[in-house]
Scaffold this active site. Structure first.
Site, PDB file in Angstrom:
ATOM      1  N   LYS A  41      -9.658  -4.530   4.406  1.00 27.69           N
ATOM      2  CA  LYS A  41     -10.504  -4.957   3.283  1.00 27.69           C
ATOM      3  C   LYS A  41     -10.789  -6.451   3.393  1.00 27.69           C
ATOM      4  O   LYS A  41     -11.913  -6.905   3.191  1.00 27.69           O
ATOM      5  CB  LYS A  41      -9.834  -4.635   1.943  1.00 27.69           C
ATOM      6  CG  LYS A  41      -9.837  -3.152   1.587  1.00 27.69           C
ATOM      7  CD  LYS A  41     -11.253  -2.575   1.536  1.00 27.69           C
ATOM      8  CE  LYS A  41     -11.259  -1.104   1.168  1.00 27.69           C
ATOM      9  NZ  LYS A  41     -12.615  -0.518   1.242  1.00 27.69           N
ATOM     10  N   SER A  60     -11.132  -4.447  -2.718  1.00 25.16           N
ATOM     11  CA  SER A  60      -9.977  -4.052  -3.530  1.00 25.16           C
ATOM     12  C   SER A  60      -9.146  -5.271  -3.893  1.00 25.16           C
ATOM     13  O   SER A  60      -9.096  -6.250  -3.149  1.00 25.16           O
ATOM     14  CB  SER A  60      -9.121  -3.065  -2.727  1.00 25.16           C
ATOM     15  OG  SER A  60      -7.848  -2.916  -3.310  1.00 25.16           O
ATOM     16  N   TYR A  78      -4.218  -1.483   5.781  1.00 24.44           N
ATOM     17  CA  TYR A  78      -5.314  -1.105   4.870  1.00 24.44           C
ATOM     18  C   TYR A  78      -5.863  -2.359   4.192  1.00 24.44           C
ATOM     19  O   TYR A  78      -7.064  -2.610   4.199  1.00 24.44           O
ATOM     20  CB  TYR A  78      -4.829  -0.104   3.816  1.00 24.44           C
ATOM     21  CG  TYR A  78      -5.745  -0.075   2.614  1.00 24.44           C
ATOM     22  CD1 TYR A  78      -5.366  -0.685   1.421  1.00 24.44           C
ATOM     23  CD2 TYR A  78      -7.016   0.484   2.703  1.00 24.44           C
ATOM     24  CE1 TYR A  78      -6.222  -0.705   0.334  1.00 24.44           C
ATOM     25  CE2 TYR A  78      -7.881   0.463   1.629  1.00 24.44           C
ATOM     26  CZ  TYR A  78      -7.474  -0.136   0.446  1.00 24.44           C
ATOM     27  OH  TYR A  78      -8.342  -0.172  -0.626  1.00 24.44           O
TER      28      TYR A  78
HETATM   29  C1  WQD Z   1       0.614   1.578  -9.285  1.00 22.57           C
HETATM   30  C2  WQD Z   1       2.019   1.349  -9.840  1.00 22.57           C
HETATM   31  C3  WQD Z   1       3.761   1.898  -8.292  1.00 22.57           C
HETATM   32  C4  WQD Z   1       3.278   6.216  -8.225  1.00 22.57           C
HETATM   33  C5  WQD Z   1      -3.015   1.116  -4.535  1.00 22.57           C
HETATM   34  C6  WQD Z   1      -3.703   0.369  -3.433  1.00 22.57           C
HETATM   35  C7  WQD Z   1      -4.959  -0.238  -3.976  1.00 22.57           C
HETATM   36  C8  WQD Z   1      -5.798   0.862  -4.560  1.00 22.57           C
HETATM   37  C9  WQD Z   1      -5.048   1.585  -5.673  1.00 22.57           C
HETATM   38  C10 WQD Z   1      -7.298   1.670  -2.885  1.00 22.57           C
HETATM   39  C11 WQD Z   1       2.948   0.723  -8.800  1.00 22.57           C
HETATM   40  C12 WQD Z   1       3.840   2.776  -9.542  1.00 22.57           C
HETATM   41  C13 WQD Z   1       3.077   4.873  -8.514  1.00 22.57           C
HETATM   42  C14 WQD Z   1       4.458   6.871  -8.669  1.00 22.57           C
HETATM   43  C15 WQD Z   1       5.194   4.811  -9.657  1.00 22.57           C
HETATM   44  N1  WQD Z   1      -6.169   1.783  -3.566  1.00 22.57           N
HETATM   45  N2  WQD Z   1       4.034   4.197  -9.216  1.00 22.57           N
HETATM   46  N3  WQD Z   1       5.373   6.142  -9.383  1.00 22.57           N
HETATM   47  O1  WQD Z   1      -0.164   0.474  -5.390  1.00 22.57           O
HETATM   48  O2  WQD Z   1      -1.266  -0.706  -7.363  1.00 22.57           O
HETATM   49  O3  WQD Z   1      -2.681   0.206  -5.552  1.00 22.57           O
HETATM   50  O4  WQD Z   1      -3.850   2.110  -5.061  1.00 22.57           O
HETATM   51  O5  WQD Z   1      -8.197   0.898  -3.007  1.00 22.57           O
HETATM   52  O6  WQD Z   1      -5.647  -0.863  -2.924  1.00 22.57           O
HETATM   53  O7  WQD Z   1      -2.852  -0.675  -3.005  1.00 22.57           O
HETATM   54  O8  WQD Z   1      -1.552   1.761  -7.095  1.00 22.57           O
HETATM   55  O9  WQD Z   1      -1.178   3.831  -8.343  1.00 22.57           O
HETATM   56  O10 WQD Z   1      -0.053   3.552  -6.067  1.00 22.57           O
HETATM   57  O11 WQD Z   1       0.761   2.245  -8.033  1.00 22.57           O
HETATM   58  O12 WQD Z   1       6.065   4.173 -10.302  1.00 22.57           O
HETATM   59  O13 WQD Z   1       4.703   8.096  -8.448  1.00 22.57           O
HETATM   60  O14 WQD Z   1       2.600   2.617 -10.168  1.00 22.57           O
HETATM   61  O15 WQD Z   1       5.053   1.534  -7.858  1.00 22.57           O
HETATM   62  O16 WQD Z   1       3.837  -0.169  -9.460  1.00 22.57           O
HETATM   63  P1  WQD Z   1      -1.296   0.361  -6.335  1.00 22.57           P
HETATM   64  P2  WQD Z   1      -0.515   2.934  -7.349  1.00 22.57           P
END
Ligand code: WQD
Length: 338
Positions: free
Chosen positions: A155, A126, A151
């Site tokens: 990885k 990831s 997590y």
């Molecule tokens: C993306 C952006 C949030 C929800 C994580 C893991 C990564 C992978 C994918 C496993 C961020 C914003 C989100 C919401 C928001 N997982 N957001 N409101 O954090 O980049 O990655 O998931 O492999 O390893 O770290 O993905 O989709 O959670 O967030 O504003 O209700 O969307 O703050 O900026 P992230 P995400």
């Protein structure tokens, strides 16, 4: 027929990858203990491919139980290892569950791969391994930062374990660093099934749009980006899936053992949270009920991929754009209420 063992085969990326492997002539078996997924995915895979996939409901932290798969299937030539816990927040609350599950499973699989001659090992990694990068886009040579969560640490450690093992044994290892997988198969027969309240952006968007959630929050709009919200590299899950097939074909064709290679799987485009919401509103015609909330702990400001290595060495190109990601994600969400 080359038989490929897909761990976590009932999961989001696992199921999409099984479809792609079958469509490219591979024989596939799945192992998934259904702790984070359901066999509902197997019905979707059968609907798309016409193939019934055997799924072993086995916990990979039990080496003896896992070995039975290799005894039943002596012709396993490759393993694609997706099965892992992946909730960043949960990993902070339960680090030992994450270290035990994610790392013991990996060690057992690698031990059995060397013992039973499953020479091609593809590890689901990831972009989280980069932490908060100093420069973007990140390449496979970008220095890794201290992981921001247990997590992320699993990885990083997982990558090291695969690298050390492939060098010591005649295995060929490939580490695939996913950016943000989103969307659903165009048939809408498989897609993402988050457990509980979705933490990830796109399922939060679609569940809010369909009314499962009353409102969603944008976690901060005061970052140093073009519109103040965080930047990520959203990539269609089918593009991620096809990259696994290409990586396997690349590994089998090159037969380079004692060798481990890393590939970034991102589109190379950085998209802000607000731009993602606008793209969703455009394709769905739904005005999303969201508010700007506080920053989310652990979020990095911006990351997106330099994917040149995967494009050049695997012959991989992304087929789905942001609107198609949002369209399929929305169609999938609507299919769940039918
Ligand atoms: C993306 C952006 C949030 C929800 C994580 C893991 C990564 C992978 C994918 C496993 C961020 C914003 C989100 C919401 C928001 N997982 N957001 N409101 O954090 O980049 O990655 O998931 O492999 O390893 O770290 O993905 O989709 O959670 O967030 O504003 O209700 O969307 O703050 O900026 P992230 P995400």
């Amino acid at each position: 027929m080359q038989t490929i063992l897909v761990t976590g085969g009932c999961g989001y990326i696992g199921a999409h990858t099984i479809v792609d492997l079958i469509q490219n002539g591979f024989e596939v078996i799945s192992v998934d203990n259904l702790s984070r997924a359901s066999e509902h995915s197997l019905q979707g895979i059968e609907k798309i491919t016409g193939k019934k996939i055997k799924n072993y409901i086995i916990d990979l932290t039990s080496k003896a139980a896992t070995e039975q798969i290799f005894i039943d299937h002596p012709n396993i030539t490759g393993i694609i290892h997706f099965a892992a816990y992946k909730a960043v927040g949960e990993s902070v609350e339960k680090p030992l569950d994450y270290y035990e599950n994610n790392l013991c499973s990996l060690v057992h699989l690698l031990q059995l791969a060397t013992q039973y001659n499953a020479k091609h090992f593809i590890f689901s990694s990831s972009c989280t391994v980069y932490g908060n990068p100093d420069a973007i886009p990140v390449t496979e040579q970008t220095a890794l930062k201290t992981a921001a969560s247990p997590y992320g640490a699993t990885k990083q450690m997982g990558e090291t374990i695969v690298q050390d093992t492939t060098l010591a044994h005649s295995l060929s290892g490939i580490l695939l660093r996913y950016f943000n997988p989103v969307g659903a198969h165009p048939s809408i027969a498989i897609g993402e099934l988050p457990i509980g309240r979705p933490q990830n952006l796109v399922p939060a968007i679609t569940q809010t749009a369909i009314g499962k959630l009353p409102k969603m929050q944008v976690h901060g709009n005061d970052y140093a980006t073009r519109d103040g919200s965080c930047i990520r590299d959203y990539i269609h899950v089918c593009d991620i899936a096809h990259a696994h097939t290409l990586a396997l074909q690349y590994s089998i064709k090159n037969n380079q053992f004692n060798h481990c290679e890393i590939f970034n799987l991102g589109t190379g485009n950085g998209i802000t949270v607000l731009e993602a919401i606008q793209a969703f509103e455009k394709v769905s015609g739904v005005q999303l009920n969201y508010e700007i909330g506080p920053r989310r702990a652990g979020d990095i400001v911006a990351i997106y991929a330099n994917n040149d290595h995967a494009v050049k060495k695997l012959g991989w190109t992304c087929q789905f754009d942001l609107e198609e990601m949002m369209r399929t994600a929305w169609e999938w969400e609507k299919s769940l209420v039918k």
